[in-house]
Scaffold this motif. Structure first.
Motif, mmCIF file in Angstrom:
data_model
loop_
_atom_site.group_PDB
_atom_site.id
_atom_site.type_symbol
_atom_site.label_atom_id
_atom_site.label_comp_id
_atom_site.label_asym_id
_atom_site.label_seq_id
_atom_site.Cartn_x
_atom_site.Cartn_y
_atom_site.Cartn_z
ATOM 1 N N TYR A 195 -5.324 4.024 -7.531
ATOM 2 C CA TYR A 195 -5.017 3.518 -6.191
ATOM 3 C C TYR A 195 -4.855 2.000 -6.223
ATOM 4 O O TYR A 195 -3.909 1.447 -5.650
ATOM 5 C CB TYR A 195 -6.109 3.948 -5.215
ATOM 6 N N SER A 196 -5.748 1.294 -6.918
ATOM 7 C CA SER A 196 -5.655 -0.170 -6.945
ATOM 8 C C SER A 196 -4.375 -0.629 -7.635
ATOM 9 O O SER A 196 -3.700 -1.546 -7.157
ATOM 10 C CB SER A 196 -6.892 -0.792 -7.603
ATOM 11 N N VAL A 219 -0.870 -14.975 -8.081
ATOM 12 C CA VAL A 219 -1.037 -13.622 -8.630
ATOM 13 C C VAL A 219 -1.980 -12.838 -7.728
ATOM 14 O O VAL A 219 -3.103 -13.266 -7.446
ATOM 15 C CB VAL A 219 -1.583 -13.672 -10.071
ATOM 16 N N THR A 220 -1.521 -11.679 -7.278
ATOM 17 C CA THR A 220 -2.326 -10.832 -6.390
ATOM 18 C C THR A 220 -3.267 -9.943 -7.186
ATOM 19 O O THR A 220 -3.048 -9.688 -8.373
ATOM 20 C CB THR A 220 -1.419 -9.938 -5.522
ATOM 21 N N SER A 221 -4.291 -9.460 -6.511
ATOM 22 C CA SER A 221 -5.171 -8.444 -7.094
ATOM 23 C C SER A 221 -5.626 -7.514 -5.979
ATOM 24 O O SER A 221 -5.709 -7.910 -4.816
ATOM 25 C CB SER A 221 -6.384 -9.073 -7.790
ATOM 26 N N VAL A 222 -5.881 -6.277 -6.340
ATOM 27 C CA VAL A 222 -6.378 -5.288 -5.386
ATOM 28 C C VAL A 222 -7.591 -4.603 -6.000
ATOM 29 O O VAL A 222 -7.529 -4.100 -7.124
ATOM 30 C CB VAL A 222 -5.305 -4.236 -5.024
ATOM 31 N N THR A 223 -8.680 -4.593 -5.248
ATOM 32 C CA THR A 223 -9.885 -3.875 -5.640
ATOM 33 C C THR A 223 -9.994 -2.645 -4.762
ATOM 34 O O THR A 223 -9.942 -2.752 -3.528
ATOM 35 C CB THR A 223 -11.138 -4.757 -5.443
ATOM 36 N N ALA A 276 -7.360 -6.709 -0.910
ATOM 37 C CA ALA A 276 -6.278 -7.419 -1.594
ATOM 38 C C ALA A 276 -6.521 -8.915 -1.513
ATOM 39 O O ALA A 276 -6.855 -9.436 -0.450
ATOM 40 C CB ALA A 276 -4.941 -7.081 -0.956
ATOM 41 N N ASN A 277 -6.381 -9.577 -2.638
ATOM 42 C CA ASN A 277 -6.421 -11.036 -2.665
ATOM 43 C C ASN A 277 -4.987 -11.516 -2.874
ATOM 44 O O ASN A 277 -4.339 -11.159 -3.859
ATOM 45 C CB ASN A 277 -7.334 -11.555 -3.774
ATOM 46 N N ILE A 278 -4.493 -12.288 -1.886
ATOM 47 C CA ILE A 278 -3.121 -12.772 -1.924
ATOM 48 C C ILE A 278 -3.153 -14.294 -1.791
ATOM 49 O O ILE A 278 -3.103 -14.830 -0.682
ATOM 50 C CB ILE A 278 -2.273 -12.143 -0.794
ATOM 51 N N PRO A 279 -3.290 -15.008 -2.901
ATOM 52 C CA PRO A 279 -3.378 -16.466 -2.829
ATOM 53 C C PRO A 279 -2.053 -17.107 -2.433
ATOM 54 O O PRO A 279 -0.982 -16.563 -2.681
ATOM 55 C CB PRO A 279 -3.784 -16.869 -4.243
ATOM 56 N N GLY A 280 -2.169 -18.264 -1.786
ATOM 57 C CA GLY A 280 -0.991 -19.049 -1.475
ATOM 58 C C GLY A 280 -0.355 -18.759 -0.129
ATOM 59 O O GLY A 280 0.706 -19.299 0.175
ATOM 60 N N VAL A 281 -0.974 -17.878 0.668
ATOM 61 C CA VAL A 281 -0.459 -17.594 2.013
ATOM 62 C C VAL A 281 -1.611 -17.660 3.007
ATOM 63 O O VAL A 281 -2.784 -17.569 2.630
ATOM 64 C CB VAL A 281 0.228 -16.201 2.095
ATOM 65 N N SER A 282 -1.284 -17.785 4.276
ATOM 66 C CA SER A 282 -2.326 -17.786 5.305
ATOM 67 C C SER A 282 -2.931 -16.391 5.427
ATOM 68 O O SER A 282 -2.323 -15.397 4.992
ATOM 69 C CB SER A 282 -1.733 -18.202 6.663
ATOM 70 N N SER A 301 -8.042 -11.332 1.450
ATOM 71 C CA SER A 301 -8.454 -12.721 1.284
ATOM 72 C C SER A 301 -7.265 -13.465 0.692
ATOM 73 O O SER A 301 -6.284 -12.862 0.274
ATOM 74 C CB SER A 301 -9.688 -12.833 0.381
ATOM 75 N N ASN A 302 -7.382 -14.788 0.652
ATOM 76 C CA ASN A 302 -6.295 -15.599 0.094
ATOM 77 C C ASN A 302 -6.839 -16.683 -0.830
ATOM 78 O O ASN A 302 -6.377 -17.808 -0.830
ATOM 79 C CB ASN A 302 -5.448 -16.209 1.214
ATOM 80 N N ASN A 303 -7.804 -16.310 -1.651
ATOM 81 C CA ASN A 303 -8.435 -17.258 -2.570
ATOM 82 C C ASN A 303 -7.561 -17.500 -3.786
ATOM 83 O O ASN A 303 -6.997 -16.580 -4.347
ATOM 84 C CB ASN A 303 -9.795 -16.725 -3.043
ATOM 85 N N ASP A 304 -7.485 -18.766 -4.205
ATOM 86 C CA ASP A 304 -6.737 -19.096 -5.434
ATOM 87 C C ASP A 304 -7.616 -18.874 -6.642
ATOM 88 O O ASP A 304 -8.772 -18.903 -6.623
ATOM 89 C CB ASP A 304 -6.260 -20.549 -5.395
#
Length: 141
Positions: free
Chosen positions: A54-55, A75-79, A100-106, A138-141
């Motif tokens: 699924y991830s 780079v995104t990641s999904v847990t 989902a962690n999607i860095p670089g966006v609000s 989240s949107n952590n770098d």
């Protein structure tokens, strides 16, 4: 549905057996986790395999949505956290939490992207209405 790809896996022995794929890349022993009465947590189990699939699938769907929207991200990641429990009708059910962690966006953009990915992902479409799925972002770098 017109199939774009088909594969198969074979399980023998259920939760205390083996699972293998037709190409032999996956050939593992599975065991009941300790929380469900198993001896320990030293082996893979079906919930772990589902969470892994699924991830990976959801992250791919997320990146498809990002690409189509022409949005630049890190780079995104999904847990995927997958739970099993009794369903109240004598059987069992699964539930999932996807983070989902999607860095670089609000955060607002990230929330929109994860919701759109949830509409595209084959796992989400297969489970919709059949299991609870919680989305977080989240949107952590």
């Amino acid at each position: 549905m017109k199939a774009l790809y088909t594969t198969q896996a074979v399980a023998t022995g259920g939760r205390n057996g083996k699972v293998s794929t037709e190409n032999g890349v996956l050939n593992i022993e599975v065991r009941m986790p300790k929380a469900l009465g198993g001896a320990n947590d030293d082996y893979l189990n079906p919930e772990m395999l589902f969470a892994a699939g699924y991830s990976a699938c959801f992250d791919s769907a997320l990146n498809l949505i990002i690409s189509k929207a022409k949005i630049k991200t890190g780079v995104t990641s999904v847990t995927a956290k997958v739970s099993i429990g009794q369903n109240g009708a004598g059987g069992f059910a699964l539930a999932a939490e996807l983070h989902a962690n999607i860095p670089g966006v609000s955060l607002d953009v990230a929330k929109d992207l994860i919701e759109k990915a949830h509409e595209v992902c084959p796992y989400s479409n297969a489970t919709r209405g059949n299991m609870d799925v919680i989305l977080a972002v989240s949107n952590n770098d």
